[in-house]
Design an enzyme around this catalytic site. Structure first.
Site, PDB file in Angstrom:
ATOM      1  N   PRO A   1      -2.291   2.683  25.689  1.00 28.00           N
ATOM      2  CA  PRO A   1      -1.301   2.721  24.617  1.00 28.00           C
ATOM      3  C   PRO A   1      -1.906   2.708  23.220  1.00 28.00           C
ATOM      4  O   PRO A   1      -2.165   1.655  22.656  1.00 28.00           O
ATOM      5  CB  PRO A   1      -0.438   1.482  24.865  1.00 28.00           C
ATOM      6  N   GLU A   2      -2.184   3.866  22.714  1.00 30.69           N
ATOM      7  CA  GLU A   2      -2.529   4.022  21.312  1.00 30.69           C
ATOM      8  C   GLU A   2      -1.280   4.557  20.611  1.00 30.69           C
ATOM      9  O   GLU A   2      -0.215   4.597  21.203  1.00 30.69           O
ATOM     10  CB  GLU A   2      -3.737   4.962  21.176  1.00 30.69           C
TER      11      GLU A   2
END
Length: 302
Positions: free
Chosen positions: A6-7
DNA sequence: ATGGGGGCCTGCCGGC
DNA sequence: TGCCGGCAGGCCCCCA
Protein backbone atom coordinates in the site's frame (compact mmCIF):
# COMPACT_ATOMS: atom_id res chain seq x y z
CA UNK A 1 2.76 -9.62 -11.89
CA UNK A 2 2.88 -8.95 -8.23
CA UNK A 3 0.74 -7.42 -5.57
CA UNK A 4 1.68 -3.90 -4.67
CA UNK A 5 2.19 -2.86 -1.10
CA UNK A 6 0.00 0.00 0.00
CA UNK A 7 1.72 3.07 -1.32
CA UNK A 8 -0.12 6.13 -2.56
CA UNK A 9 -1.84 4.51 -5.57
CA UNK A 10 -3.13 1.59 -3.54
CA UNK A 11 -4.40 3.86 -0.79
CA UNK A 12 -6.09 6.05 -3.38
CA UNK A 13 -7.68 2.96 -4.89
CA UNK A 14 -9.02 1.98 -1.50
CA UNK A 15 -10.37 5.47 -1.00
CA UNK A 16 -12.15 5.49 -4.33
CA UNK A 17 -13.56 2.05 -3.77
CA UNK A 18 -14.90 2.70 -0.31
CA UNK A 19 -16.05 6.32 -0.56
CA UNK A 20 -19.35 5.75 -2.42
CA UNK A 21 -20.30 3.02 0.06
CA UNK A 22 -19.63 4.90 3.27
CA UNK A 23 -19.82 8.64 2.64
CA UNK A 24 -22.90 10.18 4.20
CA UNK A 25 -23.55 7.06 6.29
CA UNK A 26 -23.78 6.87 10.02
CA UNK A 27 -21.78 4.31 11.98
CA UNK A 28 -24.19 2.21 13.93
CA UNK A 29 -21.69 -0.02 15.65
CA UNK A 30 -17.93 -0.21 15.84
CA UNK A 31 -16.21 -3.15 17.49
CA UNK A 32 -12.52 -3.39 18.33
CA UNK A 33 -11.18 -6.93 18.63
CA UNK A 34 -7.96 -5.83 20.27
CA UNK A 35 -6.78 -2.71 22.10
CA UNK A 36 -4.07 -1.80 19.62
CA UNK A 37 -2.64 -2.15 16.18
CA UNK A 38 0.75 -0.59 15.77
CA UNK A 39 -0.35 1.91 18.40
CA UNK A 40 -3.16 1.71 20.93
CA UNK A 41 -6.49 2.93 19.66
CA UNK A 42 -7.19 6.34 21.17
CA UNK A 43 -9.32 6.47 24.28
CA UNK A 44 -13.03 6.54 23.51
CA UNK A 45 -12.31 5.69 19.87
CA UNK A 46 -15.19 3.26 19.48
CA UNK A 47 -17.55 5.37 21.55
CA UNK A 48 -16.80 8.48 19.54
CA UNK A 49 -17.04 6.72 16.18
CA UNK A 50 -20.30 5.05 17.07
CA UNK A 51 -23.22 7.20 16.08
CA UNK A 52 -21.00 9.51 14.04
CA UNK A 53 -21.55 10.18 10.35
CA UNK A 54 -18.76 9.80 7.84
CA UNK A 55 -18.98 13.03 5.89
CA UNK A 56 -16.06 12.74 3.49
CA UNK A 57 -13.47 10.06 2.81
CA UNK A 58 -10.19 11.62 1.71
CA UNK A 59 -6.53 10.70 1.42
CA UNK A 60 -3.34 12.41 2.46
CA UNK A 61 -0.12 10.67 1.36
CA UNK A 62 -0.60 7.03 2.41
CA UNK A 63 -3.17 7.95 5.05
CA UNK A 64 -6.91 7.69 4.76
CA UNK A 65 -8.56 10.68 6.37
CA UNK A 66 -12.28 10.65 7.05
CA UNK A 67 -14.11 13.76 8.10
CA UNK A 68 -16.63 12.77 10.74
CA UNK A 69 -19.55 14.44 12.44
CA UNK A 70 -20.31 13.07 15.85
CA UNK A 71 -23.67 12.65 17.56
CA UNK A 72 -23.55 16.20 18.87
CA UNK A 73 -22.74 17.60 15.46
CA UNK A 74 -19.09 18.28 16.26
CA UNK A 75 -16.48 17.60 13.61
CA UNK A 76 -13.53 15.28 14.09
CA UNK A 77 -11.35 13.15 11.83
CA UNK A 78 -10.75 9.44 11.62
CA UNK A 79 -7.23 8.70 10.42
CA UNK A 80 -6.13 5.27 9.29
CA UNK A 81 -2.97 3.82 7.82
CA UNK A 82 -2.72 0.44 6.13
CA UNK A 83 0.89 -0.16 7.14
CA UNK A 84 2.18 -3.09 5.14
CA UNK A 85 -0.66 -5.55 5.18
CA UNK A 86 -3.73 -3.59 6.20
CA UNK A 87 -6.92 -4.05 4.19
CA UNK A 88 -10.47 -2.84 4.35
CA UNK A 89 -13.08 -5.42 3.54
CA UNK A 90 -16.46 -4.07 2.58
CA UNK A 91 -19.64 -6.08 2.52
CA UNK A 92 -22.63 -4.27 1.03
CA UNK A 93 -25.94 -4.73 2.84
CA UNK A 94 -27.86 -7.83 1.83
CA UNK A 95 -31.30 -7.27 0.42
CA UNK A 96 -33.73 -7.06 3.30
CA UNK A 97 -36.65 -9.42 3.50
CA UNK A 98 -40.04 -8.53 4.98
CA UNK A 99 -39.41 -10.62 8.08
CA UNK A 100 -36.06 -9.02 8.78
CA UNK A 101 -37.22 -7.10 11.80
CA UNK A 102 -35.01 -5.80 14.58
CA UNK A 103 -33.98 -8.41 17.12
CA UNK A 104 -32.42 -6.78 20.10
CA UNK A 105 -31.57 -3.13 20.46
CA UNK A 106 -32.37 -2.43 16.85
CA UNK A 107 -29.98 -4.99 15.45
CA UNK A 108 -31.29 -6.71 12.35
CA UNK A 109 -30.78 -10.37 11.68
CA UNK A 110 -28.70 -9.71 8.61
CA UNK A 111 -26.30 -7.71 10.75
CA UNK A 112 -25.63 -10.59 13.09
CA UNK A 113 -24.05 -12.82 10.49
CA UNK A 114 -20.30 -12.50 10.27
CA UNK A 115 -19.67 -10.76 6.95
CA UNK A 116 -16.34 -12.40 6.31
CA UNK A 117 -14.50 -15.34 7.78
CA UNK A 118 -10.95 -14.17 7.89
CA UNK A 119 -8.13 -14.07 10.36
CA UNK A 120 -6.71 -10.85 11.66
CA UNK A 121 -9.82 -8.75 11.55
CA UNK A 122 -9.22 -6.14 14.22
CA UNK A 123 -12.02 -3.66 13.61
CA UNK A 124 -15.63 -4.24 12.55
CA UNK A 125 -18.03 -1.48 11.63
CA UNK A 126 -21.68 -1.53 10.69
CA UNK A 127 -23.25 1.46 8.98
CA UNK A 128 -26.86 2.50 9.26
CA UNK A 129 -27.76 0.87 5.95
CA UNK A 130 -26.24 -2.47 6.98
CA UNK A 131 -22.95 -2.00 5.14
CA UNK A 132 -20.15 -3.85 6.94
CA UNK A 133 -16.62 -2.54 6.91
CA UNK A 134 -13.89 -4.67 8.44
CA UNK A 135 -10.23 -3.85 8.87
CA UNK A 136 -7.77 -6.73 8.67
CA UNK A 137 -4.05 -6.41 9.19
CA UNK A 138 -1.98 -9.53 9.85
CA UNK A 139 1.22 -7.71 10.72
CA UNK A 140 -0.41 -4.81 12.48
CA UNK A 141 1.88 -2.17 11.01
CA UNK A 142 -1.27 -0.19 10.36
CA UNK A 143 -2.99 2.01 12.88
CA UNK A 144 -5.94 4.28 13.46
CA UNK A 145 -6.24 7.61 15.20
CA UNK A 146 -8.81 10.22 16.03
CA UNK A 147 -8.02 13.87 15.33
CA UNK A 148 -9.71 16.78 17.01
CA UNK A 149 -9.16 20.10 15.32
CA UNK A 150 -7.22 20.78 12.15
CA UNK A 151 -6.02 17.50 10.62
CA UNK A 152 -2.80 19.02 9.27
CA UNK A 153 -1.73 19.54 12.87
CA UNK A 154 -1.93 15.86 13.66
CA UNK A 155 1.57 14.60 14.49
CA UNK A 156 1.12 12.01 11.75
CA UNK A 157 0.36 14.58 9.07
CA UNK A 158 2.22 17.68 10.23
CA UNK A 159 5.58 16.82 8.69
CA UNK A 160 4.39 15.45 5.39
CA UNK A 161 5.75 17.01 2.23
CA UNK A 162 3.68 17.88 -0.82
CA UNK A 163 1.35 15.45 -2.57
CA UNK A 164 3.31 14.18 -5.58
CA UNK A 165 0.32 14.61 -7.88
CA UNK A 166 -0.47 18.11 -6.67
CA UNK A 167 0.79 21.51 -7.81
CA UNK A 168 2.92 21.96 -4.71
CA UNK A 169 5.24 19.24 -5.97
CA UNK A 170 7.37 20.47 -8.85
CA UNK A 171 10.93 20.67 -10.09
CA UNK A 172 11.82 23.80 -8.14
CA UNK A 173 10.52 22.33 -4.89
CA UNK A 174 12.30 19.02 -5.35
CA UNK A 175 15.55 20.67 -6.37
CA UNK A 176 15.45 22.92 -3.31
CA UNK A 177 14.71 19.98 -1.02
CA UNK A 178 17.68 18.09 -2.45
CA UNK A 179 20.15 20.88 -1.73
CA UNK A 180 22.92 19.58 0.48
CA UNK A 181 21.29 16.21 1.04
CA UNK A 182 24.07 13.64 1.09
CA UNK A 183 21.72 10.69 1.29
CA UNK A 184 21.15 8.56 -1.83
CA UNK A 185 18.23 9.70 -3.97
CA UNK A 186 16.54 6.39 -3.16
CA UNK A 187 16.39 7.25 0.54
CA UNK A 188 15.64 10.87 -0.23
CA UNK A 189 12.47 9.97 -2.12
CA UNK A 190 11.35 7.61 0.62
CA UNK A 191 11.47 10.55 3.03
CA UNK A 192 7.82 11.51 3.41
CA UNK A 193 8.74 15.08 4.33
CA UNK A 194 10.28 15.53 0.87
CA UNK A 195 7.35 14.15 -1.07
CA UNK A 196 4.50 12.28 0.56
CA UNK A 197 3.24 8.95 -0.66
CA UNK A 198 6.10 7.12 -2.35
CA UNK A 199 7.25 3.77 -1.01
CA UNK A 200 9.96 1.35 -1.98
CA UNK A 201 8.26 0.06 -5.09
CA UNK A 202 7.34 3.31 -6.79
CA UNK A 203 10.65 4.95 -5.91
CA UNK A 204 12.43 2.12 -7.74
CA UNK A 205 10.09 2.46 -10.69
CA UNK A 206 10.30 6.26 -10.87
CA UNK A 207 14.11 6.20 -10.75
CA UNK A 208 14.15 3.67 -13.57
CA UNK A 209 11.84 5.77 -15.71
CA UNK A 210 13.92 8.87 -15.00
CA UNK A 211 17.19 7.05 -15.70
CA UNK A 212 18.69 7.90 -12.32
CA UNK A 213 20.77 5.54 -10.22
CA UNK A 214 19.30 4.90 -6.78
CA UNK A 215 22.85 5.41 -5.44
CA UNK A 216 23.20 8.98 -6.67
CA UNK A 217 23.34 11.51 -3.87
CA UNK A 218 20.28 13.73 -3.76
CA UNK A 219 22.51 16.81 -3.71
CA UNK A 220 24.01 15.73 -7.04
CA UNK A 221 20.75 15.37 -8.94
CA UNK A 222 21.01 18.62 -10.82
CA UNK A 223 18.38 20.45 -12.82
CA UNK A 224 18.36 18.01 -15.73
CA UNK A 225 17.69 14.89 -13.69
CA UNK A 226 15.12 16.62 -11.51
CA UNK A 227 13.36 17.64 -14.71
CA UNK A 228 13.05 13.96 -15.59
CA UNK A 229 12.33 12.77 -12.07
CA UNK A 230 9.26 14.87 -11.33
CA UNK A 231 7.26 13.72 -14.35
CA UNK A 232 8.51 10.16 -13.81
CA UNK A 233 7.09 10.17 -10.29
CA UNK A 234 3.83 11.67 -11.45
CA UNK A 235 3.47 9.22 -14.34
CA UNK A 236 4.24 6.09 -12.40
CA UNK A 237 1.75 7.03 -9.69
CA UNK A 238 -0.96 8.16 -12.09
CA UNK A 239 -0.68 4.96 -14.13
CA UNK A 240 -0.83 2.82 -11.02
CA UNK A 241 -3.96 4.64 -9.87
CA UNK A 242 -5.48 4.00 -13.29
CA UNK A 243 -4.59 0.34 -12.99
CA UNK A 244 -6.16 0.24 -9.55
CA UNK A 245 -9.23 2.00 -10.79
CA UNK A 246 -9.75 -0.67 -13.39
CA UNK A 247 -10.02 -3.22 -10.59
CA UNK A 248 -12.80 -1.27 -8.88
CA UNK A 249 -15.36 -2.47 -11.38
CA UNK A 250 -15.40 -5.83 -9.62
CA UNK A 251 -15.36 -4.35 -6.18
CA UNK A 252 -18.91 -4.60 -4.89
CA UNK A 253 -18.79 -8.29 -4.17
CA UNK A 254 -18.88 -10.47 -1.11
CA UNK A 255 -15.14 -10.48 -0.60
CA UNK A 256 -14.73 -6.77 -1.15
CA UNK A 257 -11.08 -6.73 -0.12
CA UNK A 258 -9.24 -3.78 -1.50
CA UNK A 259 -5.92 -2.29 -2.19
CA UNK A 260 -3.79 -5.11 -3.49
CA UNK A 261 -4.42 -4.99 -7.18
CA UNK A 262 -2.06 -6.69 -9.56
CA UNK A 263 0.40 -4.50 -11.32
CA UNK A 264 3.38 -4.80 -13.58
CA UNK A 265 6.68 -3.32 -12.59
CA UNK A 266 9.67 -2.56 -14.80
CA UNK A 267 12.40 -3.24 -12.25
CA UNK A 268 10.88 -3.90 -8.83
CA UNK A 269 11.28 -7.55 -7.91
CA UNK A 270 12.94 -8.30 -11.24
CA UNK A 271 16.57 -8.87 -10.30
CA UNK A 272 18.23 -10.97 -13.00
CA UNK A 273 15.67 -10.15 -15.68
CA UNK A 274 16.83 -8.42 -18.83
CA UNK A 275 16.08 -4.70 -18.69
CA UNK A 276 12.84 -3.87 -20.47
CA UNK A 277 14.19 -0.71 -22.10
CA UNK A 278 14.47 -0.95 -25.89
CA UNK A 279 17.94 -2.00 -27.04
CA UNK A 280 19.17 -2.58 -23.49
CA UNK A 281 20.40 -6.06 -22.70
CA UNK A 282 21.65 -5.39 -19.18
CA UNK A 283 20.31 -7.33 -16.24
CA UNK A 284 18.21 -5.72 -13.55
CA UNK A 285 20.24 -5.58 -10.34
CA UNK A 286 19.26 -5.62 -6.69
CA UNK A 287 21.09 -3.72 -4.01
CA UNK A 288 20.32 -3.01 -0.38
CA UNK A 289 20.11 0.59 0.80
CA UNK A 290 19.29 1.32 4.41
CA UNK A 291 18.10 -2.24 4.75
CA UNK A 292 15.74 -2.08 1.79
CA UNK A 293 15.96 -3.59 -1.64
CA UNK A 294 16.54 -1.31 -4.59
CA UNK A 295 16.11 -2.65 -8.09
CA UNK A 296 17.67 -0.86 -11.03
CA UNK A 297 19.25 -1.19 -14.44
CA UNK A 298 22.94 -0.31 -14.18
CA UNK A 299 23.00 0.58 -17.86
CA UNK A 300 19.94 2.83 -18.02
CA UNK A 301 20.29 4.49 -14.65
CA UNK A 302 23.24 6.78 -13.89
C1' DA B 1 20.14 18.93 11.18
C1' DT B 2 21.05 14.77 9.10
C1' DG B 3 21.83 10.06 8.19
C1' DG B 4 21.72 5.41 9.55
C1' DG B 5 20.03 1.59 11.87
C1' DG B 6 16.79 -1.06 15.09
C1' DG B 7 12.26 -2.64 16.10
C1' DC B 8 7.66 -3.73 15.33
C1' DC B 9 4.86 -8.02 13.25
C1' DT B 10 3.33 -12.29 10.56
C1' DG B 11 3.31 -15.00 6.31
C1' DC B 12 5.85 -17.03 2.98
C1' DC B 13 9.59 -19.44 0.85
C1' DG B 14 13.93 -21.85 0.15
C1' DG B 15 17.19 -25.00 2.08
C1' DC B 16 18.31 -28.93 4.70
C1' DT C 1 7.89 -33.84 5.85
C1' DG C 2 8.83 -30.23 9.14
C1' DC C 3 11.55 -26.79 10.95
C1' DC C 4 13.98 -22.50 10.74
C1' DG C 5 16.30 -18.48 9.11
C1' DG C 6 15.78 -14.81 6.09
C1' DC C 7 13.05 -11.60 3.90
C1' DA C 8 9.27 -8.35 2.92
C1' DG C 9 9.01 -2.79 4.27
C1' DG C 10 6.29 1.91 6.40
C1' DC C 11 7.14 4.53 10.00
C1' DC C 12 8.64 5.84 14.68
C1' DC C 13 12.42 6.27 17.59
C1' DC C 14 17.09 6.51 19.14
C1' DC C 15 21.86 7.48 18.55
C1' DA C 16 26.11 9.46 16.51
Amino acid sequence: MMAAMPELPEVETVRRGLAPHIEGRRIKRLTLHRPDLRFPFPKDFAAHMQGATLVQFARRAKYLLAEMQDKKGARFYWLSHLGMTGRFILTPPPRKTPDDTPRTAGVYAHELAAPVAEKHIHVDMVFDDGTHLAFADPRRFGFMDKIEGAPERSPFLARLGPEPLGNDFNQAVLLAAAQGRQTPVKNFLLDQSVVAGLGNIYVCEALFIAGISPRRKAANLGVKRVARLVPAIRDVLARAIEAGGSTLRDFAHEDGAMGYFQHDFKVYGRAGDICSAPHCSAKVMRLVQSGRSSFYCPNCQR
